[in-house]
Design a protein around this motif. Structure first.
Motif, PDB file in Angstrom:
ATOM      1  N   HIS A   7     -18.766   0.295  -5.341  1.00 39.89           N
ATOM      2  CA  HIS A   7     -18.984  -0.967  -4.584  1.00 39.89           C
ATOM      3  C   HIS A   7     -19.683  -0.626  -3.271  1.00 39.89           C
ATOM      4  O   HIS A   7     -19.055  -0.116  -2.347  1.00 39.89           O
ATOM      5  N   HIS A  58     -22.902  -1.766  -0.317  1.00 38.84           N
ATOM      6  CA  HIS A  58     -23.967  -2.631   0.229  1.00 38.84           C
ATOM      7  C   HIS A  58     -25.052  -1.746   0.818  1.00 38.84           C
ATOM      8  O   HIS A  58     -24.783  -0.956   1.729  1.00 38.84           O
ATOM      9  N   MET A  63     -24.345  -3.940  -4.431  1.00 40.24           N
ATOM     10  CA  MET A  63     -24.036  -5.360  -4.293  1.00 40.24           C
ATOM     11  C   MET A  63     -25.321  -6.178  -4.114  1.00 40.24           C
ATOM     12  O   MET A  63     -26.275  -5.721  -3.475  1.00 40.24           O
ATOM     13  N   HIS A 109     -12.453  -4.358  -4.023  1.00 40.83           N
ATOM     14  CA  HIS A 109     -11.839  -4.061  -2.717  1.00 40.83           C
ATOM     15  C   HIS A 109     -10.494  -4.777  -2.518  1.00 40.83           C
ATOM     16  O   HIS A 109     -10.338  -5.596  -1.624  1.00 40.83           O
ATOM     17  N   ASP A 147     -17.180  -0.231  -0.371  1.00 40.87           N
ATOM     18  CA  ASP A 147     -17.545  -1.466   0.328  1.00 40.87           C
ATOM     19  C   ASP A 147     -18.194  -1.151   1.673  1.00 40.87           C
ATOM     20  O   ASP A 147     -18.051  -1.922   2.631  1.00 40.87           O
TER      21      ASP A 147
HETATM   22 ZN    ZN Z   1     -18.592  -5.703  -0.508  1.00 42.83          ZN
END
Ligand code: ZN
Ligand code: NCD
Length: 347
Positions: free
Chosen positions: A13, A15, A39, A174, A247
């Motif tokens: 996960h 970004h 993402m 998450h 994340d």
């Molecule tokens: Zn995220």
């Protein structure tokens, strides 16, 4: 024990943003991870296979020379995603999952799903072909306390969704609460969860220690200590349903240190070292490899990596600031000392 050797891990996960920001951060992930689930919450969102493949190409072009890193692309589910986009995603070979953001739940989620029923044909297609649905598990109802939004999501959205689509492969992204860890542990059928390093290391006190600290602000927000402990127990349990997803969500320091601070912690540059700190604290370093390197690819039905990485016991200080295009960015725990260091880390 002064070194740990692990199969090269992946980030399930992540970004990466786009443009200058992408160029500023992608090397950090490539130095830590072999692959990452990327993402799709760009502006505009990555909603079609064509957009995802073009984004994938921009990521590859932004990599530093010699970096080996495979971006695994995702599609942003909207009320209007056509069901045959799933067939195109499968055929592309480069798109591995679809992301559900309840509209308004987090950064760049305005295009998210307003009514799950509108996405039923897409979910049916995904269930039929085994493509995972990645869920941002928070309700957006302003009447629900922000610290309760994940637990309420389980009852209001996740349980009905999984009753309607019992064979749909779901990743609860998450997770931040005891309720979510318990739900995943006890659920029947194909569900897994990612856990961030920051939710394993910190409780919500971190947001307020010595003043309001925006670099610890992310969504879903950090929770009470009992929840952190439950997440740590899940991560070290050996249950293959739990795996690593940072994340890591970079925002310029200017937008974090702001009256309306952006949500997102930037952990990509020191992610595996942060996870090592959490596992060591729990006396479970021996469980890190399955969580970081095996459970994710097994769930995604991808081969495990064969390369290895080495972590050395060596105290080092996380930089307080890093370049971020024309701006700068503050990594999570900037200025703090970590006990483990990735062996080929440059600084
Ligand atoms: Zn995220
Ligand atoms: C993410 C971002 O900035 O894109 N922020 C965050 O706090 N995690 C969005 C998200 O994953 O919710």
């Amino acid at each position: 024990m002064d070194t740990i050797t692990l199969t090269r891990p992946d980030d399930w996960h992540l970004h990466l943003r786009d443009g200058e920001a992408l160029r500023a951060v992608v090397g950090a992930s490539a130095a830590q991870f072999a692959r990452a689930i990327v993402m799709p919450n760009l502006r505009p969102p990555v909603a079609t296979v064509a957009q995802a493949l073009a984004y994938r190409q921009r990521i590859l072009e932004a990599l530093p020379a010699g970096a080996a890193f495979e971006p695994l692309m995702t599609l942003y589910l909207t009320d209007n995603t056509p069901a045959d986009e799933i067939r195109r995603a499968l055929d592309s070979g480069g798109v591995h999952a679809v992301k559900l953001y309840p509209a308004g739940a987090t950064t760049n989620s305005d295009a998210g799903v307003t009514d799950l029923r509108r996405t039923w044909p897409v979910l049916e297609a995904m269930q039929a072909c085994g493509m995972p649905l990645l869920v941002h598990g928070e309700v957006t109802d302003p009447a629900v306390d922000v610290f309760d939004r994940e637990a309420v999501f389980i009852e209001r959205v996740l349980e009905p969704l999984r009753r309607d689509f019992p064979a749909l492969r779901v990743v609860f992204e998450h997770i931040t609460t005891r309720q979510a860890a318990q739900y995943v542990t006890q659920a029947q059928g194909p569900i897994a969860a990612t856990i961030t390093a920051h939710h394993l290391l910190y409780n919500r006190n971190a947001l307020f220690t010595g003043g309001l600290r925006p670099h610890w602000y992310c969504l879903p927000v950090l929770k009470r200590e009992e929840h952190r402990r439950a997440l740590l127990q899940a991560a070290i349990s050996g249950d293959p349903r739990f795996f690593l997803g940072t994340d890591s969500a970079p925002h310029a320091a200017r937008l974090k240190e702001h009256a309306a601070a952006c949500a997102g912690c930037y952990t990509a540059p020191h992610a595996i070292e942060l996870y090592a700190a959490a596992f060591e604290q729990a006396g479970a370093l021996g469980r890190l490899e399955a969580f970081a390197s095996f459970n994710g690819p097994d769930f995604y039905r991808l081969p495990r990596n064969t390369a290895r990485i080495v972590l050395r016991r060596e105290r080092w200080t996380v930089p307080e600031s890093l370049p971020f295009g024309a701006e700068h960015i503050v990594p999570l725990a900037g200025g703090e000392t970590l006990a483990w260091k990735l062996a080929d880390r440059a600084s």
